[in-house]
Enzyme design. Structure first.
Site, PDB file in Angstrom:
ATOM      1  N   LYS A   1       0.662  -3.558   6.256  1.00  0.00           N
ATOM      2  CA  LYS A   1      -0.549  -3.683   7.085  1.00  0.00           C
ATOM      3  C   LYS A   1      -1.439  -2.453   7.013  1.00  0.00           C
ATOM      4  O   LYS A   1      -2.635  -2.549   6.730  1.00  0.00           O
ATOM      5  CB  LYS A   1      -0.172  -3.865   8.580  1.00  0.00           C
ATOM      6  CG  LYS A   1       0.811  -4.951   8.856  1.00  0.00           C
ATOM      7  CD  LYS A   1       1.189  -4.966  10.315  1.00  0.00           C
ATOM      8  CE  LYS A   1       2.010  -3.774  10.761  1.00  0.00           C
ATOM      9  NZ  LYS A   1       3.403  -3.784  10.277  1.00  0.00           N
TER      10      LYS A   1
ATOM     11  N   ASP B   1      -0.301   1.274  17.096  1.00  0.00           N
ATOM     12  CA  ASP B   1       0.659   2.378  17.274  1.00  0.00           C
ATOM     13  C   ASP B   1       0.095   3.517  18.132  1.00  0.00           C
ATOM     14  O   ASP B   1       0.860   4.338  18.622  1.00  0.00           O
ATOM     15  CB  ASP B   1       1.093   2.941  15.908  1.00  0.00           C
ATOM     16  CG  ASP B   1       2.098   2.031  15.206  1.00  0.00           C
ATOM     17  OD1 ASP B   1       2.336   0.910  15.689  1.00  0.00           O
ATOM     18  OD2 ASP B   1       2.651   2.445  14.164  1.00  0.00           O
TER      19      ASP B   1
HETATM   20  N1  LIG Z   1       3.534  -4.075  -2.482  1.00  0.00           N
HETATM   21  C1  LIG Z   1       4.100  -2.893  -2.297  1.00  0.00           C
HETATM   22  N2  LIG Z   1       4.760  -2.295  -3.293  1.00  0.00           N
HETATM   23  C2  LIG Z   1       5.356  -1.101  -3.107  1.00  0.00           C
HETATM   24  N3  LIG Z   1       5.356  -0.407  -1.945  1.00  0.00           N
HETATM   25  C3  LIG Z   1       4.716  -0.961  -0.928  1.00  0.00           C
HETATM   26  C4  LIG Z   1       4.048  -2.229  -1.033  1.00  0.00           C
HETATM   27  N4  LIG Z   1       3.472  -2.507   0.145  1.00  0.00           N
HETATM   28  C5  LIG Z   1       3.762  -1.473   0.962  1.00  0.00           C
HETATM   29  N5  LIG Z   1       4.509  -0.550   0.317  1.00  0.00           N
HETATM   30  C6  LIG Z   1       5.032   0.707   0.881  1.00  0.00           C
HETATM   31  O1  LIG Z   1       5.807   0.366   2.015  1.00  0.00           O
HETATM   32  C7  LIG Z   1       5.629   1.326   3.038  1.00  0.00           C
HETATM   33  C8  LIG Z   1       5.162   0.604   4.281  1.00  0.00           C
HETATM   34  O2  LIG Z   1       3.813   0.182   4.114  1.00  0.00           O
HETATM   35  P1  LIG Z   1       2.791   0.263   5.336  1.00  0.00           P
HETATM   36  O3  LIG Z   1       2.857   1.609   5.938  1.00  0.00           O
HETATM   37  O4  LIG Z   1       1.483  -0.203   4.855  1.00  0.00           O
HETATM   38  O5  LIG Z   1       3.480  -0.806   6.287  1.00  0.00           O
HETATM   39  P2  LIG Z   1       3.127  -1.242   7.772  1.00  0.00           P
HETATM   40  O6  LIG Z   1       3.122  -2.730   7.760  1.00  0.00           O
HETATM   41  O7  LIG Z   1       1.910  -0.537   8.251  1.00  0.00           O
HETATM   42  O8  LIG Z   1       4.428  -0.767   8.603  1.00  0.00           O
HETATM   43  P3  LIG Z   1       4.543  -0.221  10.124  1.00  0.00           P
HETATM   44  O9  LIG Z   1       4.346  -1.393  11.028  1.00  0.00           O
HETATM   45  O10 LIG Z   1       5.951   0.271  10.207  1.00  0.00           O
HETATM   46  O11 LIG Z   1       3.525   0.839  10.313  1.00  0.00           O
HETATM   47  C9  LIG Z   1       4.633   2.359   2.522  1.00  0.00           C
HETATM   48  O12 LIG Z   1       5.342   3.474   2.031  1.00  0.00           O
HETATM   49  C10 LIG Z   1       3.917   1.619   1.392  1.00  0.00           C
HETATM   50  O13 LIG Z   1       3.468   2.499   0.382  1.00  0.00           O
HETATM   51 MG   LIG Z   2       1.639   0.865   9.759  1.00  0.00          MG
END
Ligand SMILES: Nc1ncnc2c1ncn2[C@@H]1O[C@H](COP(=O)(O)OP(=O)(O)OP(=O)(O)O)[C@@H](O)[C@H]1O
Ligand SMILES: [Mg+2]
Length: 246
Positions: free
Chosen positions: A26, A47
């Site tokens: 996200k 957050d």
């Molecule tokens: N398609 C992908 N391929 C490789 N790594 C990915 C991919 N999508 C996300 N990531 C990695 O996964 C991790 C989590 O991504 P992100 O921070 O965007 O998630 P989030 O949904 O915001 O999680 P949270 O709710 O915990 O904040 C990051 O380190 C990101 O670089």
């Molecule tokens: Mg996040």
């Protein structure tokens, strides 16, 4: 059943949810798109609405703080903030403690292709205040989903999300920094996601698809960010859905 007309009147403000479980991508996607349209969009993070560290509920089984349940957040303040934005009020200032950069980035060629898509659709962004809202708990409660004009539901399998979460150093909190203790994803993160989101899925099974009537009712786009997914296609799919619905 709720329909589109029940989305609250928006004053040219378009709230776009980037929701889904932890580590589903996200923040990465929201920040990537926002950075390519900085004048037209704003990004806020659920957050930044966590309770202070000592008020985070304790899970009775493990004794760990549960940062992944709805009770860990100040939803009253968050909802008030979103409703204020929709009504065109100058929002109270919320200091963001989220990192400003992403680990995963588009390359130059990919960025320029995305910019081209944006430039070809600039009219759609005219006279609108577009707010991207990034959060892991945006869809569990109908009174919150209903505030969004467009919703993107990021997801991936347990194994993929666990691998990504385990690779993370930790999270800034209101008063410090949180590092997951051992087994945190399996014992806290995934069960809290399942408990709060299962009612949205066919047969209440988070491994199945979202209920089709909900996708329509709330203009939700499912985005599978599985292991082999690349950022460019994810951003393209998210952006196309946003543009189609602006
Ligand atoms: N398609 C992908 N391929 C490789 N790594 C990915 C991919 N999508 C996300 N990531 C990695 O996964 C991790 C989590 O991504 P992100 O921070 O965007 O998630 P989030 O949904 O915001 O999680 P949270 O709710 O915990 O904040 C990051 O380190 C990101 O670089
Ligand atoms: Mg996040």
């Amino acid at each position: 059943m709720v329909n589109h007309q029940e989305h609250e009147v928006s004053n040219g403000v378009v709230l776009i949810a980037f929701g889904g479980p932890s580590s589903s991508g996200k923040t990465t996607v929201a920040r990537t798109i926002q950075s390519l349209i900085p004048q037209k969009t704003k990004l806020i993070h659920l957050d930044d609405f966590y309770l202070t560290d000592s008020k985070i509920p304790i899970d009775s089984k493990t004794g760990y703080q549960n940062w992944d349940c709805p009770e860990a957040l100040d939803f009253k303040k968050f909802k008030k903030y979103l409703v204020g934005l929709k009504n065109g009020e100058e929002p109270i200032s919320v200091e963001s403690i989220q990192p400003k950069d992403t680990d995963l980035k588009l390359n130059e060629e990919e960025s320029s292709q995305i910019r081209h898509v944006i430039d070809s659709n600039l009219k759609k962004f005219d006279n609108k205040k577009i707010v991207f809202v990034d959060g892991f708990m945006l869809f569990h409660d109908p009174s919150i989903i209903k505030l969004f004009d467009i919703s993107l539901f990021f997801h991936a399998t347990f194994d993929t999300l666990k691998t990504r979460r385990d690779a993370r150093k930790g999270y800034n909190t209101a008063e410090g920094f949180w590092v997951d203790p051992p087994n945190y994803f399996k014992s806290i993160v995934w069960p809290a996601y399942e408990e709060s989101h299962k009612h949205l899925f066919i047969d209440d099974d988070i491994n199945k698809n979202l209920k089709p009537d909900l996708l329509k009712t709330y203009k939700i786009k499912e985005l599978n960010n599985g292991e082999s997914q690349n950022l460019f296609s994810l951003v393209t799919n998210a952006l196309n859905f946003i543009i189609d619905n602006l």
